[in-house]
Design an enzyme around this catalytic site. Structure first.
Site, PDB file in Angstrom:
ATOM      1  N   TYR A 140       1.204  -1.512  -0.018  1.00 55.65           N
ATOM      2  CA  TYR A 140       0.172  -0.007   0.364  1.00 55.65           C
ATOM      3  C   TYR A 140       0.753   1.012   0.389  1.00 55.65           C
ATOM      4  CZ  TYR A 140      -4.402  -2.127   0.645  1.00 55.65           C
ATOM      5  OH  TYR A 140      -5.260  -3.989   0.352  1.00 55.65           O
ATOM      6  N   LYS A 162       2.407 -14.761   5.390  1.00 50.85           N
ATOM      7  CA  LYS A 162       3.504 -15.936   4.304  1.00 50.85           C
ATOM      8  C   LYS A 162       5.035 -16.098   4.534  1.00 50.85           C
ATOM      9  CE  LYS A 162       1.727 -19.218   1.432  1.00 50.85           C
ATOM     10  NZ  LYS A 162       1.448 -20.186   1.754  1.00 50.85           N
ATOM     11  N   ASP A 174      -3.035 -18.390   3.798  1.00 48.00           N
ATOM     12  CA  ASP A 174      -4.011 -19.220   2.566  1.00 48.00           C
ATOM     13  C   ASP A 174      -4.581 -19.470   4.346  1.00 48.00           C
ATOM     14  OD1 ASP A 174      -1.504 -20.122   3.175  1.00 48.00           O
ATOM     15  OD2 ASP A 174      -0.902 -22.186   1.810  1.00 48.00           O
ATOM     16  N   ASP A 210      -6.300  -6.210   4.909  1.00 50.73           N
ATOM     17  CA  ASP A 210      -7.693  -6.268   4.045  1.00 50.73           C
ATOM     18  C   ASP A 210      -8.294  -7.032   3.634  1.00 50.73           C
ATOM     19  OD1 ASP A 210      -9.233  -4.335   1.784  1.00 50.73           O
ATOM     20  OD2 ASP A 210      -7.648  -3.968   0.927  1.00 50.73           O
ATOM     21  N   ASP A 262     -12.549  -8.697   4.938  1.00 50.79           N
ATOM     22  CA  ASP A 262     -13.623  -8.968   4.477  1.00 50.79           C
ATOM     23  C   ASP A 262     -14.260 -10.391   4.160  1.00 50.79           C
ATOM     24  OD1 ASP A 262     -14.029  -6.090   3.543  1.00 50.79           O
ATOM     25  OD2 ASP A 262     -13.989  -6.689   1.528  1.00 50.79           O
TER      26      ASP A 262
HETATM   27  P1  ATP Z   1     -16.174  -1.684  -2.807  1.00 50.79           P
HETATM   28  O1  ATP Z   1     -15.453  -1.784  -3.912  1.00 50.79           O
HETATM   29  O2  ATP Z   1     -15.402  -0.315  -1.889  1.00 50.79           O
HETATM   30  O3  ATP Z   1     -15.728  -2.389  -1.236  1.00 50.79           O
HETATM   31  P2  ATP Z   1     -18.677  -1.997  -3.519  1.00 50.79           P
HETATM   32  O4  ATP Z   1     -20.048  -1.056  -3.186  1.00 50.79           O
HETATM   33  O5  ATP Z   1     -18.481  -2.838  -4.762  1.00 50.79           O
HETATM   34  O6  ATP Z   1     -17.383  -1.458  -2.643  1.00 50.79           O
HETATM   35  P3  ATP Z   1     -19.268  -4.219  -0.845  1.00 50.79           P
HETATM   36  O7  ATP Z   1     -19.396  -2.429  -0.439  1.00 50.79           O
HETATM   37  O8  ATP Z   1     -17.931  -4.636  -0.753  1.00 50.79           O
HETATM   38  O9  ATP Z   1     -19.124  -3.696  -2.353  1.00 50.79           O
HETATM   39  O10 ATP Z   1     -20.373  -4.485  -1.254  1.00 50.79           O
HETATM   40  C1  ATP Z   1     -20.829  -5.149  -2.287  1.00 50.79           C
HETATM   41  C2  ATP Z   1     -22.699  -5.547  -1.851  1.00 50.79           C
HETATM   42  O11 ATP Z   1     -22.960  -5.233  -0.502  1.00 50.79           O
HETATM   43  C3  ATP Z   1     -23.230  -3.970  -2.328  1.00 50.79           C
HETATM   44  O12 ATP Z   1     -23.266  -4.079  -3.884  1.00 50.79           O
HETATM   45  C4  ATP Z   1     -24.067  -4.424  -1.810  1.00 50.79           C
HETATM   46  O13 ATP Z   1     -25.263  -4.116  -2.213  1.00 50.79           O
HETATM   47  C5  ATP Z   1     -24.431  -4.935  -0.780  1.00 50.79           C
HETATM   48  N1  ATP Z   1     -23.930  -3.665   0.542  1.00 50.79           N
HETATM   49  C6  ATP Z   1     -22.552  -2.539   1.131  1.00 50.79           C
HETATM   50  N2  ATP Z   1     -23.095  -2.400   2.287  1.00 50.79           N
HETATM   51  C7  ATP Z   1     -23.918  -2.848   1.945  1.00 50.79           C
HETATM   52  C8  ATP Z   1     -25.304  -1.381   3.661  1.00 50.79           C
HETATM   53  N3  ATP Z   1     -24.864  -1.343   3.947  1.00 50.79           N
HETATM   54  N4  ATP Z   1     -26.629  -1.793   2.742  1.00 50.79           N
HETATM   55  C9  ATP Z   1     -26.840  -2.251   2.569  1.00 50.79           C
HETATM   56  N5  ATP Z   1     -26.694  -3.436   1.524  1.00 50.79           N
HETATM   57  C10 ATP Z   1     -24.925  -3.037   1.089  1.00 50.79           C
END
Ligand code: ATP
Length: 339
Positions: free
Chosen positions: A124, A169, A203, A227, A231
């Site tokens: 990063y 790793k 992993d 990171d 998730d």
């Molecule tokens: P990034 O790529 O920045 O992580 P993103 O929008 O692609 O952003 P996420 O935030 O990880 O991905 O979210 C994935 C999906 O989960 C979204 O497209 C949405 O449908 C759902 N989601 C995310 N946050 C919320 C929320 N606060 N409320 C409801 N649904 C959500």
């Protein structure tokens, strides 16, 4: 007078930030907190379109002179915004707890862990080069950064089950991850002999977060691995819409939801505001500890309790949690549950 720089963000950012500020305003009234200064600063995709910079100079000045940043999710420019704030304010510890909250259907109900991620180094540092069709990225790991992140992890472990797992790793990246692993071990031996320490390759750790998460209490790891693991852990512990995270330095901090800008549901009024609302709770508690102010601590706890009650009684939930309530209805209900 504590100053908070507020970044609304993009996509669902403005909706969830509005919700969080509403709850914050209500809890401040209940607990007689009149000195919290909130300053909205443009940053993110919309700021980039208007000012040509994801963090315009004016915004950066305000961010630098604030005690805390409360940040909504940012879209395409997320990397620029987040990395600049984390590195610029030296917010070296990224802390993400993952546990199954009451009333939430979780993939692994037993999950209860905290990932402590080094926030300033690794790939990063964004030093990438392209030469003759060969792309090269620098991975930076220093003893100093590894020592201070280790201390954060061990201090958190002391308030939990006193177990830390180093995720690395080092069998492949023997020098960079070798330094990280050895430094964390040395900090434990020197300063935290009461903490049980083990380790896992990245992993295997990813697999175990899904397979048997009770193996972990506190995970300490480098930036990129952290990171990815956070998730995954957010997913295993329920909806991404309820996971909050903190970026903490010695003097300042930034609180932000784990989720992104979620453009697919932006403007529909159905975004789950809970992650952002829990960010305000965490922010108040952090300020309360830093400034030694009981009212801030109580206000932070009040928000947390209201959210837990809403979830466990499944009162009003947005569609991501199986309900049919709007962002505003959930926010209103949380305001009503504040005590
Ligand atoms: P990034 O790529 O920045 O992580 P993103 O929008 O692609 O952003 P996420 O935030 O990880 O991905 O979210 C994935 C999906 O989960 C979204 O497209 C949405 O449908 C759902 N989601 C995310 N946050 C919320 C929320 N606060 N409320 C409801 N649904 C959500």
């Amino acid at each position: 007078m504590p100053r908070v720089a507020v970044i609304e963000g993009d996509g669902i950012g403005p909706e969830v930030t509005r919700a969080a500020l509403k709850v914050l305003g209500k809890v401040c009234t209940i607990y007689n907190i009149g000195d919290l200064e909130l300053v909205k600063v443009p940053a993110g995709d919309s700021a980039y379109k208007t000012y040509g910079k994801a963090i315009p100079d004016e915004s950066w000045k305000i961010i630098q002179t604030s005690d805390v940043v409360l940040k909504g999710p940012v879209g395409e420019t997320a990397g620029e915004v987040v990395v600049k704030i984390r590195r610029g304010l030296d917010l070296y510890a990224n802390i993400r707890p993952s546990r199954c909250l009451p009333g939430i259907e979780c993939l692994r109900p037993e999950i209860d862990l905290v990932v402590v991620r080094e926030n300033t180094e690794d790939v990063y540092v964004r030093a990438e080069y392209l030469h003759n069709d060969i792309a090269i990225a620098l991975r930076v790991i220093s003893r100093r950064a590894s020592e201070r992140i280790a201390r954060v992890a061990f201090r958190i472990a002391r308030k939990r089950k006193r177990r830390v797992t180093i995720v690395h790793k080092a069998n492949v990246m023997t020098i960079t991850d070798g330094l990280f692993r050895d430094t964390v071990r040395q900090v434990r031996d020197r300063e935290f002999p009461d903490i049980e320490l083990d380790e896992a390759y990245i992993d295997a750790a990813a697999m175990d977060i899904v397979r048997r998460p009770s193996r972990f209490d506190v995970i300490v790891t480098t930036n990129l691995f952290g990171d990815i693991l956070t998730d995954l852990a957010a997913y295993v512990s329920g909806s991404i819409g309820i996971a909050a995270s903190a970026n903490i330095g010695d003097e300042k901090a930034m609180f932000e939801p784990v989720h992104g800008a979620a453009f697919d549901i932006a403007g529909k009024g159905i975004a789950n505001p809970i992650a952002m609302i829990l960010c305000t709770s965490w922010m108040l508690k952090w300020l309360g500890e830093k400034l030694n102010r009981g009212s801030y601590l109580k206000a932070g706890e009040s928000i947390e309790n209201a959210v837990y009650r809403l979830l466990s009684e499944r009162r009003k939930l947005t569609p991501d949690l199986g309900g049919s309530a709007t962002t505003e209805e959930v926010t209103e209900e949380i305001c009503n549950l504040l005590t």
